[in-house]
Design an enzyme around this catalytic site. Structure first.
Site, PDB file in Angstrom:
ATOM      1  N   ASN A   9       0.867  -1.180   0.000  1.00  0.00           N
ATOM      2  CA  ASN A   9       0.000   0.000   0.000  1.00  0.00           C
ATOM      3  C   ASN A   9       0.904   1.230   0.000  1.00  0.00           C
ATOM      4  O   ASN A   9       1.504   1.558   1.026  1.00  0.00           O
ATOM      5  CB  ASN A   9      -0.889  -0.055   1.255  1.00  0.00           C
ATOM      6  N   TRP A  10       0.984   1.867  -1.151  1.00  0.00           N
ATOM      7  CA  TRP A  10       1.920   3.001  -1.286  1.00  0.00           C
ATOM      8  C   TRP A  10       1.379   4.285  -0.664  1.00  0.00           C
ATOM      9  O   TRP A  10       2.072   5.293  -0.609  1.00  0.00           O
ATOM     10  CB  TRP A  10       2.266   3.224  -2.768  1.00  0.00           C
ATOM     11  N   LYS A  11       0.115   4.272  -0.262  1.00  0.00           N
ATOM     12  CA  LYS A  11      -0.526   5.446   0.369  1.00  0.00           C
ATOM     13  C   LYS A  11      -0.291   6.712  -0.468  1.00  0.00           C
ATOM     14  O   LYS A  11      -0.202   6.608  -1.690  1.00  0.00           O
ATOM     15  CB  LYS A  11      -0.031   5.593   1.815  1.00  0.00           C
ATOM     16  N   HIS A  92      -9.606   0.618   4.368  1.00  0.00           N
ATOM     17  CA  HIS A  92      -8.355   0.807   5.110  1.00  0.00           C
ATOM     18  C   HIS A  92      -8.641   1.715   6.314  1.00  0.00           C
ATOM     19  O   HIS A  92      -9.462   2.638   6.227  1.00  0.00           O
ATOM     20  CB  HIS A  92      -7.292   1.435   4.204  1.00  0.00           C
ATOM     21  N   GLU A  94      -7.207   4.161   7.513  1.00  0.00           N
ATOM     22  CA  GLU A  94      -7.075   5.606   7.276  1.00  0.00           C
ATOM     23  C   GLU A  94      -8.315   6.155   6.576  1.00  0.00           C
ATOM     24  O   GLU A  94      -8.712   7.301   6.806  1.00  0.00           O
ATOM     25  CB  GLU A  94      -5.782   5.883   6.481  1.00  0.00           C
ATOM     26  N   GLU A 164      -5.545  -5.343  10.255  1.00  0.00           N
ATOM     27  CA  GLU A 164      -4.539  -4.330  10.548  1.00  0.00           C
ATOM     28  C   GLU A 164      -4.897  -3.615  11.853  1.00  0.00           C
ATOM     29  O   GLU A 164      -5.726  -2.692  11.842  1.00  0.00           O
ATOM     30  CB  GLU A 164      -4.472  -3.304   9.412  1.00  0.00           C
ATOM     31  N   GLY A 170       2.164   2.081  10.914  1.00  0.00           N
ATOM     32  CA  GLY A 170       3.087   3.200  10.792  1.00  0.00           C
ATOM     33  C   GLY A 170       3.703   3.624  12.111  1.00  0.00           C
ATOM     34  O   GLY A 170       4.331   4.676  12.197  1.00  0.00           O
ATOM     35  N   SER A 210       3.216  -2.270  10.466  1.00  0.00           N
ATOM     36  CA  SER A 210       4.648  -2.323  10.741  1.00  0.00           C
ATOM     37  C   SER A 210       5.268  -3.685  10.421  1.00  0.00           C
ATOM     38  O   SER A 210       6.165  -4.143  11.130  1.00  0.00           O
ATOM     39  CB  SER A 210       4.943  -1.911  12.186  1.00  0.00           C
ATOM     40  N   GLY A 231       2.839  -1.214   4.362  1.00  0.00           N
ATOM     41  CA  GLY A 231       2.847   0.214   4.082  1.00  0.00           C
ATOM     42  C   GLY A 231       4.274   0.705   3.856  1.00  0.00           C
ATOM     43  O   GLY A 231       4.839   0.567   2.777  1.00  0.00           O
ATOM     44  N   GLY A 232       4.876   1.265   4.897  1.00  0.00           N
ATOM     45  CA  GLY A 232       6.206   1.882   4.803  1.00  0.00           C
ATOM     46  C   GLY A 232       7.243   1.021   4.089  1.00  0.00           C
ATOM     47  O   GLY A 232       7.955   1.503   3.196  1.00  0.00           O
TER      48      GLY A 232
HETATM   49  P1  PGA Z   1       2.675   0.141   7.761  1.00  0.00           P
HETATM   50  O1  PGA Z   1       1.242   0.321   7.057  1.00  0.00           O
HETATM   51  O2  PGA Z   1       3.268  -1.135   7.200  1.00  0.00           O
HETATM   52  O3  PGA Z   1       3.447   1.365   7.372  1.00  0.00           O
HETATM   53  O4  PGA Z   1       2.422   0.030   9.228  1.00  0.00           O
HETATM   54  C1  PGA Z   1       0.395  -0.770   6.798  1.00  0.00           C
HETATM   55  C2  PGA Z   1      -0.899  -0.295   6.182  1.00  0.00           C
HETATM   56  O5  PGA Z   1      -1.430   0.747   6.608  1.00  0.00           O
HETATM   57  O6  PGA Z   1      -1.442  -0.928   5.260  1.00  0.00           O
END
Ligand code: PGA
Length: 247
Positions: A9-11, A92, A94, A164, A170, A210, A231-232
């Site tokens: 997930n490149w956000k 998601h 967010e 998640e 994050g 994470s 994510g990251g």
């Molecule tokens: P993260 O994000 O790996 O940076 O914690 C995961 C996500 O939100 O899909």
């Protein structure tokens, strides 16, 4: 055997050039063919990334549930298909927390995806205050019941779920592999109760929050963890492929 999936997930990161470079770098380092790799770039880069993607599937981070019309700023499933996306994230955390997406809205997105034969990863997970008060299982179960458990057995069998825990996204704080396995096992048992064990056995359940090259192996070794939503660490090809190679 269940599917093995690693999704990035490149956000709201990267730009046109760096997103195309990242997909090329991922393709160059491609992992084991058994592992399904997917990336979810920002809407505007899907087209360019899909042009470069060969074996990696390209998806969207969100979409709107209507087909077309006066919905300023929104993007439909049909439009996503036309630029090469074949899957999307739904719900998601967010989107839920920052953009007010409710279980009711997410159910509409699930139905819109199914109506267009578009695959999705349904995201669920509890915030910290819910975990602290020991209500995480009830919380996640309601998310699934209200947005997903109206599916037919066949539709459910093809579904990918990402668990998640919001407190781990994050933050550098990963759920322990035991915490992840406990929730994944619970999700599979609820599906089994609602449908049956054959359906439950087919659903892929990914962990997100994470997940990094140094903890992916332990997480993916859990019986009910079928991969990760990253994510990251998905923004670096080496890390993303190292995670995929952790199975
Ligand atoms: P993260 O994000 O790996 O940076 O914690 C995961 C996500 O939100 O899909």
């Amino acid at each position: 055997m269940r599917r093995k999936i690693v999704a990035g997930n490149w956000k709201m990161n990267l730009d046109k050039v760096s997103s195309q470079q990242l997909i090329r770098d991922i393709e160059d380092r491609k992992s084991d063919a058994e592992i399904e790799l997917m990336v979810f770039p920002p809407f505007v880069f899907i087209d360019g990334v899909a042009d470069e993607a060969k074996q990696v599937r390209v998806g969207a981070q969100d979409f709107y549930f209507e087909n077309q019309g006066a919905f300023t700023g929104e993007v439909s499933v049909g439009q996503l298909k036309s630029v090469g996306a074949s899957i999307a994230l739904i719900g998601h955390s967010e989107r839920r927390e920052l953009f007010g997406e409710t279980n009711v809205v997410l159910k509409k997105k699930v139905d819109a995806a199914l109506a267009s034969a578009f695959d999705f990863i349904f995201c669920c997970g509890e915030p910290l205050n819910i975990r602290k008060t020991g209500r995480e299982f009830d919380y996640v179960k309601v998310q699934l019941e209200e947005s997903l458990f109206h599916l037919t057995p066949e539709q459910m069998s093809n579904t990918i779920i990402a668990y998640e825990p919001i407190w781990a996204i994050g933050t550098g704080e990963t759920a322990t592999s035991q915490q992840a396995e406990d929730m994944h096992a619970a999700i599979r048992s609820w599906i089994s109760e609602k449908y049956d064990s054959n359906v439950a056995e087919k659903v892929a359940i990914l962990y997100g929050g994470s997940c990094k090259p140094d903890n992916a192996k332990e997480l993916f070794a859990c019986k009910n963890v079928d991969g990760g939503l990253i994510g990251g660490a998905a923004l670096k090809a080496d890390d993303f492929i190292a995670i995929a190679n952790s199975f």
